[in-house]
Write a protein that holds these residues in place. Structure first.
Motif, PDB file in Angstrom:
ATOM      1  N   ALA A 283     -26.383   1.411  25.195  1.00 24.90           N
ATOM      2  CA  ALA A 283     -26.674   2.840  25.012  1.00 24.90           C
ATOM      3  C   ALA A 283     -26.053   3.358  23.717  1.00 24.90           C
ATOM      4  O   ALA A 283     -25.561   4.483  23.650  1.00 24.90           O
ATOM      5  CB  ALA A 283     -26.178   3.650  26.209  1.00 24.90           C
ATOM      6  N   GLY A 284     -26.055   2.499  22.691  1.00 23.88           N
ATOM      7  CA  GLY A 284     -25.550   2.920  21.392  1.00 23.88           C
ATOM      8  C   GLY A 284     -24.050   2.812  21.218  1.00 23.88           C
ATOM      9  O   GLY A 284     -23.535   3.035  20.121  1.00 23.88           O
ATOM     10  N   VAL A 285     -23.307   2.516  22.278  1.00 22.23           N
ATOM     11  CA  VAL A 285     -21.845   2.423  22.214  1.00 22.23           C
ATOM     12  C   VAL A 285     -21.436   0.968  22.015  1.00 22.23           C
ATOM     13  O   VAL A 285     -21.814   0.091  22.803  1.00 22.23           O
ATOM     14  CB  VAL A 285     -21.198   2.996  23.489  1.00 22.23           C
ATOM     15  N   LEU A 286     -20.679   0.709  20.957  1.00 20.76           N
ATOM     16  CA  LEU A 286     -20.169  -0.624  20.654  1.00 20.76           C
ATOM     17  C   LEU A 286     -18.770  -0.756  21.241  1.00 20.76           C
ATOM     18  O   LEU A 286     -17.869  -0.007  20.871  1.00 20.76           O
ATOM     19  CB  LEU A 286     -20.130  -0.860  19.147  1.00 20.76           C
ATOM     20  N   TYR A 287     -18.591  -1.693  22.158  1.00 23.65           N
ATOM     21  CA  TYR A 287     -17.277  -1.949  22.747  1.00 23.65           C
ATOM     22  C   TYR A 287     -16.782  -3.285  22.216  1.00 23.65           C
ATOM     23  O   TYR A 287     -17.358  -4.337  22.491  1.00 23.65           O
ATOM     24  CB  TYR A 287     -17.359  -1.974  24.269  1.00 23.65           C
ATOM     25  N   VAL A 288     -15.705  -3.242  21.432  1.00 20.13           N
ATOM     26  CA  VAL A 288     -15.202  -4.419  20.735  1.00 20.13           C
ATOM     27  C   VAL A 288     -14.077  -5.057  21.540  1.00 20.13           C
ATOM     28  O   VAL A 288     -13.120  -4.386  21.940  1.00 20.13           O
ATOM     29  CB  VAL A 288     -14.698  -4.039  19.321  1.00 20.13           C
ATOM     30  N   PHE A 289     -14.186  -6.348  21.773  1.00 18.82           N
ATOM     31  CA  PHE A 289     -13.148  -7.110  22.456  1.00 18.82           C
ATOM     32  C   PHE A 289     -12.248  -7.843  21.456  1.00 18.82           C
ATOM     33  O   PHE A 289     -11.048  -7.933  21.636  1.00 18.82           O
ATOM     34  CB  PHE A 289     -13.776  -8.149  23.392  1.00 18.82           C
ATOM     35  N   SER A 290     -12.850  -8.389  20.435  1.00 20.19           N
ATOM     36  CA  SER A 290     -12.145  -9.305  19.537  1.00 20.19           C
ATOM     37  C   SER A 290     -11.055  -8.597  18.742  1.00 20.19           C
ATOM     38  O   SER A 290     -11.212  -7.456  18.310  1.00 20.19           O
ATOM     39  CB  SER A 290     -13.136  -9.951  18.569  1.00 20.19           C
ATOM     40  N   SER A 291      -9.949  -9.303  18.551  1.00 17.74           N
ATOM     41  CA  SER A 291      -8.863  -8.789  17.709  1.00 17.74           C
ATOM     42  C   SER A 291      -9.056  -9.197  16.255  1.00 17.74           C
ATOM     43  O   SER A 291      -8.205  -8.905  15.414  1.00 17.74           O
ATOM     44  CB  SER A 291      -7.521  -9.335  18.210  1.00 17.74           C
ATOM     45  N   ASN A 292     -10.177  -9.866  15.955  1.00 23.28           N
ATOM     46  CA  ASN A 292     -10.435 -10.351  14.602  1.00 23.28           C
ATOM     47  C   ASN A 292     -11.817  -9.909  14.144  1.00 23.28           C
ATOM     48  O   ASN A 292     -12.627 -10.718  13.695  1.00 23.28           O
ATOM     49  CB  ASN A 292     -10.310 -11.877  14.562  1.00 23.28           C
ATOM     50  N   ALA A 293     -12.080  -8.602  14.293  1.00 22.12           N
ATOM     51  CA  ALA A 293     -13.385  -8.063  13.923  1.00 22.12           C
ATOM     52  C   ALA A 293     -13.245  -6.776  13.123  1.00 22.12           C
ATOM     53  O   ALA A 293     -13.750  -5.728  13.498  1.00 22.12           O
ATOM     54  CB  ALA A 293     -14.218  -7.806  15.180  1.00 22.12           C
ATOM     55  N   PRO A 294     -12.485  -6.818  12.003  1.00 26.12           N
ATOM     56  CA  PRO A 294     -12.310  -5.593  11.216  1.00 26.12           C
ATOM     57  C   PRO A 294     -13.655  -5.077  10.709  1.00 26.12           C
ATOM     58  O   PRO A 294     -14.584  -5.867  10.502  1.00 26.12           O
ATOM     59  CB  PRO A 294     -11.417  -6.076  10.049  1.00 26.12           C
ATOM     60  N   PRO A 295     -13.796  -3.750  10.561  1.00 17.14           N
ATOM     61  CA  PRO A 295     -12.765  -2.713  10.668  1.00 17.14           C
ATOM     62  C   PRO A 295     -12.530  -2.205  12.077  1.00 17.14           C
ATOM     63  O   PRO A 295     -11.840  -1.198  12.271  1.00 17.14           O
ATOM     64  CB  PRO A 295     -13.349  -1.601   9.794  1.00 17.14           C
ATOM     65  N   PHE A 296     -13.117  -2.871  13.077  1.00 16.61           N
ATOM     66  CA  PHE A 296     -12.967  -2.415  14.450  1.00 16.61           C
ATOM     67  C   PHE A 296     -11.691  -2.974  15.071  1.00 16.61           C
ATOM     68  O   PHE A 296     -11.238  -4.058  14.719  1.00 16.61           O
ATOM     69  CB  PHE A 296     -14.187  -2.840  15.274  1.00 16.61           C
ATOM     70  N   TYR A 302     -16.930   2.484  20.250  1.00 20.13           N
ATOM     71  CA  TYR A 302     -17.296   3.216  19.045  1.00 20.13           C
ATOM     72  C   TYR A 302     -18.698   3.804  19.199  1.00 20.13           C
ATOM     73  O   TYR A 302     -19.643   3.100  19.577  1.00 20.13           O
ATOM     74  CB  TYR A 302     -17.255   2.291  17.818  1.00 20.13           C
ATOM     75  N   SER A 303     -18.819   5.100  18.904  1.00 21.37           N
ATOM     76  CA  SER A 303     -20.115   5.756  18.913  1.00 21.37           C
ATOM     77  C   SER A 303     -20.930   5.266  17.715  1.00 21.37           C
ATOM     78  O   SER A 303     -20.387   4.671  16.775  1.00 21.37           O
ATOM     79  CB  SER A 303     -19.918   7.272  18.829  1.00 21.37           C
ATOM     80  N   PRO A 304     -22.246   5.532  17.693  1.00 20.28           N
ATOM     81  CA  PRO A 304     -23.044   5.130  16.527  1.00 20.28           C
ATOM     82  C   PRO A 304     -22.505   5.691  15.221  1.00 20.28           C
ATOM     83  O   PRO A 304     -22.466   4.983  14.211  1.00 20.28           O
ATOM     84  CB  PRO A 304     -24.435   5.699  16.861  1.00 20.28           C
ATOM     85  N   PHE A 305     -22.070   6.960  15.223  1.00 28.63           N
ATOM     86  CA  PHE A 305     -21.543   7.539  13.991  1.00 28.63           C
ATOM     87  C   PHE A 305     -20.252   6.853  13.554  1.00 28.63           C
ATOM     88  O   PHE A 305     -20.010   6.641  12.361  1.00 28.63           O
ATOM     89  CB  PHE A 305     -21.310   9.032  14.164  1.00 28.63           C
ATOM     90  N   ALA A 306     -19.385   6.489  14.543  1.00 23.35           N
ATOM     91  CA  ALA A 306     -18.152   5.786  14.203  1.00 23.35           C
ATOM     92  C   ALA A 306     -18.454   4.416  13.600  1.00 23.35           C
ATOM     93  O   ALA A 306     -17.803   3.983  12.639  1.00 23.35           O
ATOM     94  CB  ALA A 306     -17.271   5.643  15.439  1.00 23.35           C
ATOM     95  N   VAL A 307     -19.454   3.723  14.154  1.00 27.37           N
ATOM     96  CA  VAL A 307     -19.865   2.427  13.593  1.00 27.37           C
ATOM     97  C   VAL A 307     -20.336   2.614  12.158  1.00 27.37           C
ATOM     98  O   VAL A 307     -19.927   1.872  11.250  1.00 27.37           O
ATOM     99  CB  VAL A 307     -20.980   1.798  14.457  1.00 27.37           C
ATOM    100  N   TYR A 308     -21.201   3.610  11.941  1.00 26.24           N
ATOM    101  CA  TYR A 308     -21.720   3.866  10.594  1.00 26.24           C
ATOM    102  C   TYR A 308     -20.592   4.232   9.623  1.00 26.24           C
ATOM    103  O   TYR A 308     -20.523   3.695   8.503  1.00 26.24           O
ATOM    104  CB  TYR A 308     -22.743   5.002  10.668  1.00 26.24           C
ATOM    105  N   GLY A 309     -19.701   5.137  10.036  1.00 20.08           N
ATOM    106  CA  GLY A 309     -18.626   5.574   9.141  1.00 20.08           C
ATOM    107  C   GLY A 309     -17.672   4.463   8.765  1.00 20.08           C
ATOM    108  O   GLY A 309     -17.217   4.381   7.624  1.00 20.08           O
ATOM    109  N   LEU A 310     -17.370   3.570   9.711  1.00 16.86           N
ATOM    110  CA  LEU A 310     -16.445   2.477   9.427  1.00 16.86           C
ATOM    111  C   LEU A 310     -17.090   1.398   8.559  1.00 16.86           C
ATOM    112  O   LEU A 310     -16.464   0.887   7.626  1.00 16.86           O
ATOM    113  CB  LEU A 310     -15.943   1.871  10.748  1.00 16.86           C
ATOM    114  N   LEU A 311     -18.325   1.033   8.868  1.00 16.43           N
ATOM    115  CA  LEU A 311     -18.967  -0.056   8.135  1.00 16.43           C
ATOM    116  C   LEU A 311     -19.465   0.377   6.758  1.00 16.43           C
ATOM    117  O   LEU A 311     -19.321  -0.357   5.778  1.00 16.43           O
ATOM    118  CB  LEU A 311     -20.140  -0.614   8.949  1.00 16.43           C
TER     119      LEU A 311
END
Length: 836
Positions: A283-296, A302-311
């Motif tokens: 549903a557009g929400v990215l849930y990150v598990f990995s500790s080696n996936a910068p910038p997350f 992360y919401s879609p806007f948060a994904v866009y702003g970080l990447l």
């Protein structure tokens, strides 16, 4: 037997320490040093050897420090009786047959499981891999699998967030076999398997597959300072509704690993990885598990806007919003868009009045960022006094700065050095515990002052005897003893203070239990209005000050190194701080915090004696630091940033300046200029505390670092600066929260006070409750309803119908505070299992 086992563990490269089995933590006063070195034979003998004066209990509980020091060791902990261990093991075996048989496995005290291994590369910090939300019937503590949990209110119900699977990695510690209650089931700790990155991913992916809880997406911010999580016509909101984060992820090297059979859940793989998965997208929400996936960051949604702003924009959400606007997202306010502006319609608008940022919004203080033994002391002192960690942590920063004084400065570059001066204040109501908090922070300075006075008394008595003997013998009198150094003051005029600093250029700590007296004293002794304010404004930078007196001539303090620790009631702070204090930057110089007061009930907790001893040794080491003896008098010694620390400082400084430049709040604009300097000052304090702790713990002679520093060595390290920045970022959020109240009109403050009162009542009240609560609403049902209804219109609460009881009666209308307004509470069980 325990000594032999501990020796074998150390021989295998494991950092083994004695433990307190009931508290699940090391039984040493401070253990951070052991994150960098293995214990010696003498230490193991003293901890685990035959019962003697050094080891009266003959401890049998032991623990292992995970991470680099133990050869990249990591442990996966299956809690609550190991409920998920068997399902996890089945998933691992199906993906990598035979992998489980290589792993050391043990049963823990509560029937859970520990799985231990080493990795080819450095491991991350502790991670939560699988969690579950359990709905509780009320706010009362509940027992789950034999453990007590305190529910949190979320919307209209109470919830407990349970961690079922988590890791102990870099910076973590765990009890192990042969500690009573722990039983090895497979393998040996002395012969751990070393896993490849892929094999570790298999273990993690199996745990993530069992996770049942995805947190709310993090709140990114647009250039107007309002959270993009709510509805509105802003680009971020529009992108959250209609944007496609999949395109962004694919463009930045992410790939789809697989899709679930139902529910629309997708499993995504981070860049550079060709097997396994690192996050889910639903549903557009990215849930990150990995500790080696910068910038997350791991365990974040992360919401879609948060994904866009970080990447796309490196976390600069203002720039991201602007870019989206040019792409057609969002609508101008001039268009016919129904936008609720009531939250801004006050005589003094403030962005923080948005539904997602209420007056009670509170971020827990990052106690773990403090150096040892300060972090342990803060936790123990707060628990003993039944207070929040921040209540002790904030004033102790000022006390540590006062101990260092003018002996050291931090040099950022040629021409820019920051003095070790901190003004720290807590804002609390009378009776909430501010005096015990200040006592806990300043007790070591008081002890140092008493030692000095006692030293002078004894030396004076001896001198009087020697002088009398010399006079009787016709000999020259011996020199008089050196007067006691002044390290602490409570109330003083500027002239008296300058006299102290002229005689003792090393500096002083000013303690004010009632900071209002300090603020109100600016004009008390002055003939001209405001004469003291310029002194204090300059003193914060450690600048010199001259006083001309008719009777005794000119006094000059070469550096007004005065750190301040104090407390003030919220209402008095609002009334006392003038517009002049804000415009001049006086308010910005205060590291100010208003911690919540937890629910208090009797506790036998107290500060451990060994912790007090180490803290006393650290403070004495700091008080004993020498100044540089120069031709024109004593001077502070400058400590530069290391090259690695400079690589952290420069981008953070640029980011901080950008945030200062773009803020619309004049008070925060002023605060940023001081907070940037405070990052360097706190880094200096943390560096010196860690050095002092090393010396005290090793029982070496004092001041071993002076020669190295004078020779140009001993720079401030990157890890220390990183921790200091973490604390400063906390102050940024806290001061934004408090400044919004100082800027608010009386009506806004009344609503904020009402929210705090409702929070203390459990988050749910009726109009009748309010008429029996805060004084201004007593007997005024109309005013009480209007206030609660105003909070509903601001989006800070809702009206709910409470049905009649079984005995009958009428339905009751109840006001329920939104979850975003609640002070975040820690799960006691999760706290107990964290490193001290």
């Amino acid at each position: 037997m325990t000594l032999q086992t501990a020796m074998s563990y150390r021989q295998a490269g494991l950092c083994v320490l004695p433990a307190r089995g009931d508290e699940k933590r090391p039984a040493v006063a401070t253990w951070k040093d052991y994150q960098r070195r293995l214990p010696t034979d003498d230490e193991l003998q003293s901890w685990f050897g035959p019962r003697n004066s050094r080891n009266p209990q003959n401890d049998t509980a032991l623990c292992i420090v995970a991470g680099t020091i133990s050869g990249n060791l990591e442990m996966i902990d299956f809690d609550l009786g190991g409920e998920l261990f068997d399902p996890w093991a089945e998933l691992v075996e199906a993906e990598a047959p035979g992998l489980l048989s290589r792993l050391f496995t043990e049963r823990s005290q509560g029937g859970g499981r520990h799985v231990v291994y080493r990795t080819e590369h450095a491991v991350s910090g502790n991670l939560k891999l699988a969690q579950r939300v359990v709905v509780a019937p009320s706010a009362d503590p509940v027992a789950i699998a034999g453990k007590q949990f305190v529910p949190r209110r979320v919307d209209d119900r109470y919830e407990v967030l349970i961690t079922l699977i988590e890791t102990r990695g870099e910076g973590g510690v765990f009890l192990c076999h042969p500690t009573p209650g722990y039983q090895a089931l497979q393998g040996e700790l002395t012969a751990l398997a070393v896993l490849s990155e892929h094999e570790r991913d298999v273990l993690f992916a199996a745990a993530w597959s069992l996770n049942e809880h995805v947190p709310e997406p993090i709140a990114a911010s647009t250039e107007d300072g309002i959270s993009v999580a709510g509805a509105g016509a802003r680009p971020g909101d529009d992108y959250n509704r209609s944007g496609n984060p999949k395109e962004m992820l694919l463009q930045h090297g992410w790939s789809v690993a697989r899709t679930s059979g139902g529910g629309g859940n997708e499993y995504w793989r981070r860049p550079g990885k060709d097997r396994g998965w690192s996050a889910t997208l639903k549903a557009g929400v990215l849930y990150v598990f990995s500790s080696n996936a910068p910038p997350f960051e791991p365990n974040r949604a992360y919401s879609p806007f948060a994904v866009y702003g970080l990447l796309e924009h490196g976390g600069d959400f203002a720039k991201a919003a602007s870019a989206l606007r040019t792409l057609g997202y969002g609508k101008a306010l001039s268009e016919n868009v129904a936008v609720d502006l009531t939250q801004f319609q006050t005589s003094n608008p403030r962005p923080e009045a948005s539904p997602t940022a209420g007056a009670s919004a509170w971020r827990p203080f990052p106690t773990d960022a403090l150096p040892e033994p300060v972090a342990t002391y803060v936790q123990q002192a707060a628990q003993a006094a039944m207070l929040d960690d921040a209540t002790i942590a904030v004033p102790i920063l000022g006390a540590l700065a006062g101990a260092i004084g003018n002996a050291r400065r931090v040099r950022l570059k040629n021409g820019w050095s920051e003095p070790c001066i901190v003004w720290a204040a807590i804002s609390m109501r009378s009776g909430d515990g501010k005096s015990p908090a200040l006592d806990a922070a300043t007790r070591f300075a008081r002890d140092e002052q008493l030692r000095e006075l006692e030293r002078y008394r004894q030396e004076t008595a001896e001198w009087e005897k020697a002088a009398a003997q010399a006079q009787a013998n016709g000999e020259e009198e011996p020199p008089e003893p050196h007067p006691p150094k002044r390290v602490l003051a409570n109330d003083t005029t500027i002239e008296a203070l300058v006299k102290m600093l002229a005689e003792q250029p090393r500096g002083i700590l000013l303690e004010r239990d009632e900071l209002a007296g300090w603020l109100g004293s600016f004009d008390r002794y002055a003939r001209a209005s405001g004469a003291d304010r310029p002194f204090w404004l300059a003193a914060h930078g450690g600048r010199p000050h001259i006083v001309d007196r008719k009777t005794s001539g000119t006094l000059m303090a070469p550096s007004c190194a005065v750190s301040i620790v104090g407390a003030i009631q919220p209402g008095i702070l609002e009334a006392q701080v003038t517009q002049q204090d804000r415009d001049s930057g006086l308010l910005a110089r205060l590291l100010l915090a208003s911690p919540p007061v937890p629910e208090q009930s009797w506790t036998e907790a107290e500060v451990d004696g060994s912790t007090l001893n180490v803290m006393e040794g650290v403070f004495r080491w700091l008080f004993d630091l020498d100044m540089l003896r120069a031709e024109k008098g004593p001077e502070p010694i400058d400590i530069p940033l290391s090259p690695e620390a400079k690589k952290i400082w420069v981008p953070w400084f640029n980011s901080a300046k950008r945030r200062q430049r773009t803020t619309a709040d004049d008070d925060m604009h002023a605060a940023w200029s001081k907070l940037i300097g405070y990052a360097a000052r706190l880094a200096l304090i943390f560096e010196l505390v860690e050095r002092a702790n090393t010396v005290v713990s090793a029982a070496e002679a004092p001041r071993p670092f002076d020669a190295a520093i004078l020779a140009g060595a001993g720079d401030i390290r990157a890890s220390v600066l990183d921790a200091a920045i973490m604390v400063v970022e906390w102050f940024v959020a806290e001061e934004e929260r408090l400044y919004s109240r100082l800027c608010a009109d009386e009506q806004d403050r009344d609503l904020d006070d009402l929210i705090v009162w409702i929070e203390r009542k459990g988050g749910r009240v009726t109009v009748r409750d309010v008429t029996r609560g805060p004084r201004r609403f007593r007997g005024k049902a109309g005013d009480a309803f209007a206030a609660l209804d105003g909070l509903v219109k601001q989006g800070r609460g809702t009206w709910q119908e409470q049905p009649p009881t079984a005995s009958g009666g009428q339905p009751t209308r109840v006001f329920a505070l939104n979850a975003s307004e609640h002070v975040e509470a820690s799960n006691p069980e999760s706290v107990a299992t964290q490193p001290p």
